[in-house]
Design an enzyme around this catalytic site. Sequence first.
Site, PDB file in Angstrom:
ATOM      1  N   LYS A   1       0.319   6.290  18.830  1.00  0.00           N
ATOM      2  CA  LYS A   1       1.496   7.070  18.426  1.00  0.00           C
ATOM      3  C   LYS A   1       1.068   8.355  17.756  1.00  0.00           C
ATOM      4  O   LYS A   1      -0.075   8.468  17.308  1.00  0.00           O
ATOM      5  CB  LYS A   1       2.376   6.245  17.493  1.00  0.00           C
ATOM      6  CG  LYS A   1       1.663   5.884  16.198  1.00  0.00           C
ATOM      7  CD  LYS A   1       2.475   4.909  15.388  1.00  0.00           C
ATOM      8  CE  LYS A   1       1.833   4.601  14.068  1.00  0.00           C
ATOM      9  NZ  LYS A   1       1.644   5.762  13.190  1.00  0.00           N
TER      10      LYS A   1
ATOM     11  N   CYS B   1       4.186   4.357   7.714  1.00  0.00           N
ATOM     12  CA  CYS B   1       4.202   3.783   9.056  1.00  0.00           C
ATOM     13  C   CYS B   1       4.667   2.331   9.083  1.00  0.00           C
ATOM     14  O   CYS B   1       5.350   1.914  10.021  1.00  0.00           O
ATOM     15  CB  CYS B   1       2.850   3.969   9.719  1.00  0.00           C
ATOM     16  SG  CYS B   1       2.571   5.725  10.046  1.00  0.00           S
TER      17      CYS B   1
ATOM     18  N   ASP C   1      -1.833   0.615  12.045  1.00  0.00           N
ATOM     19  CA  ASP C   1      -2.711   1.721  11.596  1.00  0.00           C
ATOM     20  C   ASP C   1      -3.815   1.335  10.607  1.00  0.00           C
ATOM     21  O   ASP C   1      -4.027   2.052   9.610  1.00  0.00           O
ATOM     22  CB  ASP C   1      -1.858   2.841  10.971  1.00  0.00           C
ATOM     23  CG  ASP C   1      -0.862   3.459  11.944  1.00  0.00           C
ATOM     24  OD1 ASP C   1      -0.802   3.002  13.098  1.00  0.00           O
ATOM     25  OD2 ASP C   1      -0.139   4.391  11.540  1.00  0.00           O
TER      26      ASP C   1
HETATM   27  C1  VGL Z   1       0.636   7.422   8.257  1.00  0.00           C
HETATM   28  C2  VGL Z   1       1.045   9.430   7.258  1.00  0.00           C
HETATM   29  C3  VGL Z   1       0.688  10.109   8.401  1.00  0.00           C
HETATM   30  C4  VGL Z   1       0.619   5.919   8.137  1.00  0.00           C
HETATM   31  C5  VGL Z   1       0.273   8.068   9.410  1.00  0.00           C
HETATM   32  O1  VGL Z   1      -0.062   5.253   8.959  1.00  0.00           O
HETATM   33  O2  VGL Z   1       1.293   5.390   7.237  1.00  0.00           O
HETATM   34  N1  VGL Z   1       1.031   8.111   7.180  1.00  0.00           N
HETATM   35  N2  VGL Z   1       0.304   9.410   9.474  1.00  0.00           N
END
Ligand code: VGL
Length: 228
Positions: free
Chosen positions: A131, A176, A33
Site C-alpha cells: 500500500k 495504519c 507494517d
Molecule cells: C504508517 C505513517 C506513514 C504506519 C505508515 O504504518 O502506521 N504511518 N506511513
Amino acid sequence: FPIVIPAKIHNFEYLLYYLNPFAMNTKALIIVDVQNDFMPGGALAVKEGDQIVPIINNLQLKFDFIVATQDWHPADHGSFASNHEGKRVGEFIDLNGVNQILWPVHCVQGTFGAEFHKDLEKHHWKEVFQKGTNPRVDSYSGFFDNNRMGDTGLSSFLKKENVTDVYICGLATDYCVKFTVLDALEEGFKTFLVADATKAVNLNPGDYDLAIDEMLRKGATVVESNFL
Ligand code: VGL
Ligand code: ZN
C-alpha cells in the site's frame, strides 16, 4: 452466528455464507507494517516497535489464515516532507484534496527500511498486500487509499476465502492499524484489535488512547494476545 449484519455486503455468496448458522467462522490475522523503518533506529521509528515482534510470532501460532500489509512507497511519494519545498515533517498539506501530515522519507520500495523485521515469521502468510504505492495519495489502511479510491484487494481476498472475523496487529496503533481496523469494520468483518501486539507513533501524547477509543466506538473489540 452473527448478530450484526455488515454495512456492506459485496456479493450474494458472501451474504449466504455470513448468514449461515452452520458455517464455521473463519478467522484471519492481519499483520500491519512490521517493517524496519518503523523500528527503533528506523526512519519513522515507533517507540518499542520491535517489542511486538515476538508477541506477533506467538500470535501467528494460533491462526491458520495470516496475511500482512507492507507500506511500499515510491521515492517521490507525496507524504514525504522532503518532496514539498519548504515543508517540514509534522506539517499538514492538501495532497490532491486530502489533508496530509508530512512524514520523513520511509518504506521506500526496495530499500532495507521497507523490509519486514528479520525476526518476524513470514513462512505461513497467504499473501502480502502492499500500500502507499500511488505517489499522489497516502494509504494508512491495508484496504483502501486515504481518498478511498485505490483498493489493495485485501477485502475481496478475505471474502473469497470466507473470512468473517479479522484480528489486527502491528504498527502503528494510531495510524495504519487504526485505519485498517476501521475499514475492516466498514467492510463487514467482525473486527478485533490485538492491543498488546501493536505500538503507537504517539506524535501527541495520548494518541494511543484516542485511537483505542475510536476503534471501540466504531465497533471493534479490543483483546489481548494471551486470551486468544
Ligand atoms: C504508517 C505513517 C506513514 C504506519 C505508515 O504504518 O502506521 N504511518 N506511513
Ligand atoms: Zn507510509
